[in-house]
Design an enzyme around this catalytic site. Structure first.
Site, PDB file in Angstrom:
ATOM      1  N   LYS A 175      21.176   9.539   5.731  1.00  0.00           N
ATOM      2  CA  LYS A 175      22.302   8.616   5.742  1.00  0.00           C
ATOM      3  C   LYS A 175      22.092   7.506   6.776  1.00  0.00           C
ATOM      4  O   LYS A 175      22.359   6.335   6.513  1.00  0.00           O
ATOM      5  CB  LYS A 175      23.570   9.406   6.071  1.00  0.00           C
ATOM      6  CG  LYS A 175      24.773   8.765   5.514  1.00  0.00           C
ATOM      7  CD  LYS A 175      25.737   9.790   5.021  1.00  0.00           C
ATOM      8  CE  LYS A 175      26.770   9.093   4.189  1.00  0.00           C
ATOM      9  NZ  LYS A 175      27.653   9.998   3.510  1.00  0.00           N
TER      10      LYS A 175
ATOM     11  N   ALA B 208      40.903  19.269  -5.484  1.00  0.00           N
ATOM     12  CA  ALA B 208      41.980  18.813  -4.602  1.00  0.00           C
ATOM     13  C   ALA B 208      41.559  19.038  -3.156  1.00  0.00           C
ATOM     14  O   ALA B 208      42.347  19.438  -2.311  1.00  0.00           O
ATOM     15  CB  ALA B 208      43.275  19.566  -4.916  1.00  0.00           C
TER      16      ALA B 208
ATOM     17  N   ARG C  25       0.844  -1.206   0.000  1.00  0.00           N
ATOM     18  CA  ARG C  25       0.000   0.000   0.000  1.00  0.00           C
ATOM     19  C   ARG C  25       0.880   1.258   0.000  1.00  0.00           C
ATOM     20  O   ARG C  25       0.655   2.201  -0.763  1.00  0.00           O
ATOM     21  CB  ARG C  25      -0.914   0.013   1.217  1.00  0.00           C
ATOM     22  CG  ARG C  25      -1.778   1.286   1.275  1.00  0.00           C
ATOM     23  CD  ARG C  25      -2.608   1.372   2.540  1.00  0.00           C
ATOM     24  NE  ARG C  25      -3.596   0.342   2.643  1.00  0.00           N
ATOM     25  CZ  ARG C  25      -3.620  -0.610   3.604  1.00  0.00           C
ATOM     26  NH1 ARG C  25      -2.695  -0.611   4.546  1.00  0.00           N
ATOM     27  NH2 ARG C  25      -4.561  -1.518   3.626  1.00  0.00           N
TER      28      ARG C  25
ATOM     29  N   TYR D  58      17.881   9.542  -0.036  1.00  0.00           N
ATOM     30  CA  TYR D  58      19.226  10.107  -0.021  1.00  0.00           C
ATOM     31  C   TYR D  58      19.486  10.801  -1.364  1.00  0.00           C
ATOM     32  O   TYR D  58      18.566  11.336  -1.952  1.00  0.00           O
ATOM     33  CB  TYR D  58      20.252   9.022   0.354  1.00  0.00           C
ATOM     34  CG  TYR D  58      21.494   9.649   0.888  1.00  0.00           C
ATOM     35  CD1 TYR D  58      21.435  10.457   2.019  1.00  0.00           C
ATOM     36  CD2 TYR D  58      22.709   9.516   0.232  1.00  0.00           C
ATOM     37  CE1 TYR D  58      22.557  11.128   2.484  1.00  0.00           C
ATOM     38  CE2 TYR D  58      23.833  10.166   0.700  1.00  0.00           C
ATOM     39  CZ  TYR D  58      23.754  10.977   1.822  1.00  0.00           C
ATOM     40  OH  TYR D  58      24.857  11.642   2.263  1.00  0.00           O
TER      41      TYR D  58
ATOM     42  N   ASN E 117      28.478  15.598  -6.630  1.00  0.00           N
ATOM     43  CA  ASN E 117      27.035  15.543  -6.399  1.00  0.00           C
ATOM     44  C   ASN E 117      26.511  16.956  -6.209  1.00  0.00           C
ATOM     45  O   ASN E 117      27.264  17.837  -5.814  1.00  0.00           O
ATOM     46  CB  ASN E 117      26.753  14.746  -5.111  1.00  0.00           C
ATOM     47  CG  ASN E 117      27.054  13.282  -5.280  1.00  0.00           C
ATOM     48  OD1 ASN E 117      26.683  12.685  -6.268  1.00  0.00           O
ATOM     49  ND2 ASN E 117      27.743  12.717  -4.300  1.00  0.00           N
TER      50      ASN E 117
ATOM     51  N   ALA F 240      37.589  15.186  -0.656  1.00  0.00           N
ATOM     52  CA  ALA F 240      37.320  13.929  -1.356  1.00  0.00           C
ATOM     53  C   ALA F 240      38.544  13.497  -2.170  1.00  0.00           C
ATOM     54  O   ALA F 240      38.975  12.338  -2.103  1.00  0.00           O
ATOM     55  CB  ALA F 240      36.095  14.086  -2.252  1.00  0.00           C
TER      56      ALA F 240
ATOM     57  N   GLU G 213      30.171  14.447   8.615  1.00  0.00           N
ATOM     58  CA  GLU G 213      29.529  14.491   7.308  1.00  0.00           C
ATOM     59  C   GLU G 213      29.386  15.915   6.798  1.00  0.00           C
ATOM     60  O   GLU G 213      28.859  16.789   7.501  1.00  0.00           O
ATOM     61  CB  GLU G 213      28.135  13.861   7.455  1.00  0.00           C
ATOM     62  CG  GLU G 213      27.343  13.788   6.190  1.00  0.00           C
ATOM     63  CD  GLU G 213      27.840  12.735   5.240  1.00  0.00           C
ATOM     64  OE1 GLU G 213      28.492  11.762   5.682  1.00  0.00           O
ATOM     65  OE2 GLU G 213      27.598  12.873   4.040  1.00  0.00           O
ATOM     66  N   ASP G 214      29.864  16.133   5.578  1.00  0.00           N
ATOM     67  CA  ASP G 214      29.632  17.398   4.876  1.00  0.00           C
ATOM     68  C   ASP G 214      30.077  18.649   5.623  1.00  0.00           C
ATOM     69  O   ASP G 214      29.414  19.695   5.592  1.00  0.00           O
ATOM     70  CB  ASP G 214      28.163  17.503   4.440  1.00  0.00           C
ATOM     71  CG  ASP G 214      27.899  16.638   3.203  1.00  0.00           C
ATOM     72  OD1 ASP G 214      28.867  16.041   2.697  1.00  0.00           O
ATOM     73  OD2 ASP G 214      26.759  16.558   2.755  1.00  0.00           O
TER      74      ASP G 214
ATOM     75  N   ASN H 153      28.646   5.162  -5.359  1.00  0.00           N
ATOM     76  CA  ASN H 153      27.886   5.701  -4.240  1.00  0.00           C
ATOM     77  C   ASN H 153      28.513   5.207  -2.936  1.00  0.00           C
ATOM     78  O   ASN H 153      28.767   4.000  -2.779  1.00  0.00           O
ATOM     79  CB  ASN H 153      26.449   5.166  -4.391  1.00  0.00           C
ATOM     80  CG  ASN H 153      25.491   5.839  -3.470  1.00  0.00           C
ATOM     81  OD1 ASN H 153      25.846   6.205  -2.356  1.00  0.00           O
ATOM     82  ND2 ASN H 153      24.266   5.981  -3.925  1.00  0.00           N
TER      83      ASN H 153
ATOM     84  N   ARG I 178      28.984  22.311   3.947  1.00  0.00           N
ATOM     85  CA  ARG I 178      29.203  21.943   2.533  1.00  0.00           C
ATOM     86  C   ARG I 178      28.329  20.730   2.219  1.00  0.00           C
ATOM     87  O   ARG I 178      28.817  19.617   2.102  1.00  0.00           O
ATOM     88  CB  ARG I 178      30.691  21.655   2.306  1.00  0.00           C
ATOM     89  CG  ARG I 178      31.148  21.771   0.894  1.00  0.00           C
ATOM     90  CD  ARG I 178      31.718  20.470   0.361  1.00  0.00           C
ATOM     91  NE  ARG I 178      30.780  19.390   0.534  1.00  0.00           N
ATOM     92  CZ  ARG I 178      31.093  18.099   0.546  1.00  0.00           C
ATOM     93  NH1 ARG I 178      32.319  17.720   0.444  1.00  0.00           N
ATOM     94  NH2 ARG I 178      30.166  17.159   0.676  1.00  0.00           N
TER      95      ARG I 178
ATOM     96  N   ASP J 294      32.976  10.162   6.225  1.00  0.00           N
ATOM     97  CA  ASP J 294      32.547   9.445   5.024  1.00  0.00           C
ATOM     98  C   ASP J 294      32.955  10.171   3.753  1.00  0.00           C
ATOM     99  O   ASP J 294      33.286   9.533   2.754  1.00  0.00           O
ATOM    100  CB  ASP J 294      31.034   9.234   5.057  1.00  0.00           C
ATOM    101  CG  ASP J 294      30.610   8.347   3.912  1.00  0.00           C
ATOM    102  OD1 ASP J 294      31.152   7.239   3.811  1.00  0.00           O
ATOM    103  OD2 ASP J 294      29.769   8.762   3.096  1.00  0.00           O
ATOM    104  N   ASP J 295      32.942  11.510   3.780  1.00  0.00           N
ATOM    105  CA  ASP J 295      33.333  12.254   2.567  1.00  0.00           C
ATOM    106  C   ASP J 295      34.790  11.965   2.212  1.00  0.00           C
ATOM    107  O   ASP J 295      35.165  11.995   1.048  1.00  0.00           O
ATOM    108  CB  ASP J 295      33.194  13.768   2.777  1.00  0.00           C
ATOM    109  CG  ASP J 295      31.789  14.135   3.177  1.00  0.00           C
ATOM    110  OD1 ASP J 295      30.854  13.652   2.533  1.00  0.00           O
ATOM    111  OD2 ASP J 295      31.620  14.877   4.164  1.00  0.00           O
TER     112      ASP J 295
END
Ligand code: NAD
Length: 538
Positions: free
Chosen positions: A164, A292, A48, A93, A398, A295, A235-236, A442, A146, A258-259
């Site tokens: 996340k 640079a 549903r 996400y 992204n 990431a 994160e970010d 990802n 960011r 994680d980045d």
């Protein structure tokens, strides 16, 4: 007198089963009459909900619906996601979460997670003690500076920790009651938000420098006191802060970014798979990064460690990496490089145009982590295809609008030669009578699995070695058939199995390194599996 128990049950998303309450439960908790007669299975309820999602056209509205479902019935929400991760992941996400964060103040309905502002610095501990659960193992924490490639979104970045952590559960079975989304409100420099009456955060410019670092220190101390088994995933944060925070705390508490490390592991996994299938070993590749920042440096550092494990010295390994940022190629004559960038600078001619850098360096792989949509233009990709039999082209920025190129551009301009993976998802592409299914690099291939490994083993630290283990465990799951269709990552619909495989390898590594908080079980694989959350009514 109110029927408190029944209404509490129906309103507590962790306990609510809606029409799934059994006859016996309806009698026991005075739920009779509060629900229609039929007792439904969670499968029917999920069908549903799926139908209701499909009735909504805009992804952002589907996002709002899904978050409300999470607030209403947690098990049903996860059942829905786990039934079809490929469909629902982009809704809870990236890419939808980008729009959700940009409009957060406007779509805001019910609070979720914990907000800690700089005004709370002296009593962070008591704020954390306000949380409903007493044993939290995992937090995703952002300061919103960011968000994805969208810039400073202040507390509206909260969509990221929420989304996340949903994926920790949906993609690897980390039990949701052990997770906690947190936003640190250090102000925002986003003028639009500061002038928006719906902006729900502090209305002041960001703090920085020592004031910022002291706030982070107060937070790390407090959260480890309140939740001694916590693993903090940063994160970010803006690149400069992200790297500094990780380096400050990685050896003191259980933490990772994680980045930096997640991205690095997923990119390394993709490059390992790409190297295997292109028949050019990793130690013969030449990598050119556009960007640079956190990431780029994270990916390069992990690949360097990997190459060192294979016998290269650090200096030899670093020579395989070139970077190009907003001021051009990283060369030794530049005076504006941060310390963490310097090892990737070369004694070569300065260059300000990326397409020229491609001709100068002749890379085998280009990796886009610049947030500059379209930066891998036709000239760049044609040059890559002229230089290489199988050019590796990874636009990782992204969201989709910031991707350095689209899948179609990469396949068309390289005449079908590209080995392609992107940060944001792209649909299948037809070129030269062949259908390519573009892989998405990802981080979801890595972070939920790390979470499960940490949760199962009660790990005390997370090391880069564990991320190398994760990337190898990811790459080994890509089949010849996957690669034939263009994929250098396993299909996303297999994510639960993929995560379990990675988590078992990482858990084994955690035990080997003596970092586990528990004794090693006889069978690590079945032990880790037994720790996974199941979306079933008990
Ligand atoms: P960052 O802010 O730390 O770094 C951005 C870098 O891009 C900087 O070095 C900057 O100088 C460079 N840059 C900016 N404009 C440029 C231009 N015009 N030309 C050349 N270089 C330019 O950000 P980050 O954390 O490194 O993230 C970068 C991107 O990577 C983001 O879009 C993020 O979404 C993406 N990312 C993707 C994944 C993934 O898909 N797995 C994971 C993490 C980050």
């Amino acid at each position: 007198m109110t029927n408190a128990i029944a209404f509490d049950l129906l309103r507590d998303p962790r306990k609510n089963k809606g029409t799934g309450f059994t006859r016996e439960e309806r009698d026991r908790y005075s739920l009779n009459g509060l629900l229609p007669d039929t007792i439904e299975t969670i499968e029917i309820q999920a069908q549903r909900a799926h139908e209701q999602v499909d009735r909504l056209e805009k992804p952002i509205n589907q996002y709002v619906y899904l978050l409300q479902l999470l607030d209403n019935n947690e098990k049903l929400f996860f059942k829905l996601l786990m039934n079809d991760p490929a469909k629902f992941m982009p809704l809870v996400y990236t890419p939808t979460v980008g729009e959700a964060c940009q409009t957060f103040g406007h779509i805001f309905r019910r609070p979720r997670g914990i907000y800690i502002s700089i005004r709370d610095k002296a009593h962070i501990k008591s704020i954390l003690q306000n949380w409903s659960e007493k044993d939290v193992r995992f937090t995703v924490v952002t300061d919103g500076e960011r968000i994805l490639g969208l810039g400073d979104l202040g507390v509206c970045g909260m969509g990221i920790p929420i989304g996340k952590l949903c994926l920790y559960t949906a993609c690897a079975g980390v039990p949701p009651e052990y997770t906690l989304p947190i936003t640190l409100d250090t102000g925002t420099n986003n003028e639009d938000f500061l002038n928006d009456p719906f902006y729900p955060g502090l209305r002041q410019k960001r703090i920085q420098g020592k004031e910022f670092d002291d706030f982070i220190e107060a937070f790390v101390t407090a959260i480890n006191e309140v939740f001694p088994q916590i693993c903090i995933q940063w994160e970010d944060f803006a690149g400069k802060d992200a790297i500094r925070i990780l380096n400050t705390y990685r050896d003191k508490v259980c933490t990772y970014n994680d980045d930096i490390q997640g991205t690095a592991a997923v990119a390394t996994g993709g490059l390992l798979a790409a190297s295997k299938f292109s028949k050019k070993p990793l130690n013969e590749q030449r990598f050119l990064f556009l960007g640079a920042g956190a990431a780029a440096v994270g990916i390069a550092n992990l690949l360097v460690l990997h190459l060192m494990q294979e016998g290269k010295t650090e200096e030899q390994a670093c020579r395989q990496f070139y970077m190009f940022d907003i001021n051009g190629l990283l060369v030794n004559s530049r005076t504006d490089l941060a310390d963490y960038q310097k090892k990737y600078a070369h004694d070569t001619e300065a260059c300000k145009v990326f397409a020229d850098a491609v001709l100068q360096i002749k890379p085998t792989a280009i990796i886009g982590v610049s947030t500059i949509g379209g930066a891998f233009n036709q000239q760049v990709i044609e040059s890559m295809a002229a230089i290489n039999e199988k050019p590796i082209i990874f636009p990782f920025s992204n969201p989709t609008s910031h991707s350095e190129c689209t899948a179609e551009q990469a396949y068309t301009w390289s005449k079908g030669k590209a080995i392609f993976a992107s940060g944001s998802p792209f649909g299948p592409v037809e070129y030269g009578g062949k259908k390519f299914i573009p892989g998405q690099g990802n981080n979801v291939y890595i972070f939920p699995a790390m979470g499960l490994a940490v949760f199962a083993t009660e790990a005390k630290r997370l090391t880069d070695e564990m991320f190398i283990t994760a990337s190898a465990a990811l790459a080994e799951q890509v089949t010849d058939e996957d690669f034939e269709s263009g994929l250098i990552y396993p299909p996303i619909n297999k994510i639960l199995d993929v995560s379990l495989h990675i988590a078992v390898k990482v858990a084994t590594n955690i035990f080997e390194l003596g970092m586990a908080g528990i004794d090693k079980p006889a069978n690590i694989a079945s032990f880790v599996k037994s720790k996974m959350y199941q979306p079933v009514y008990s």
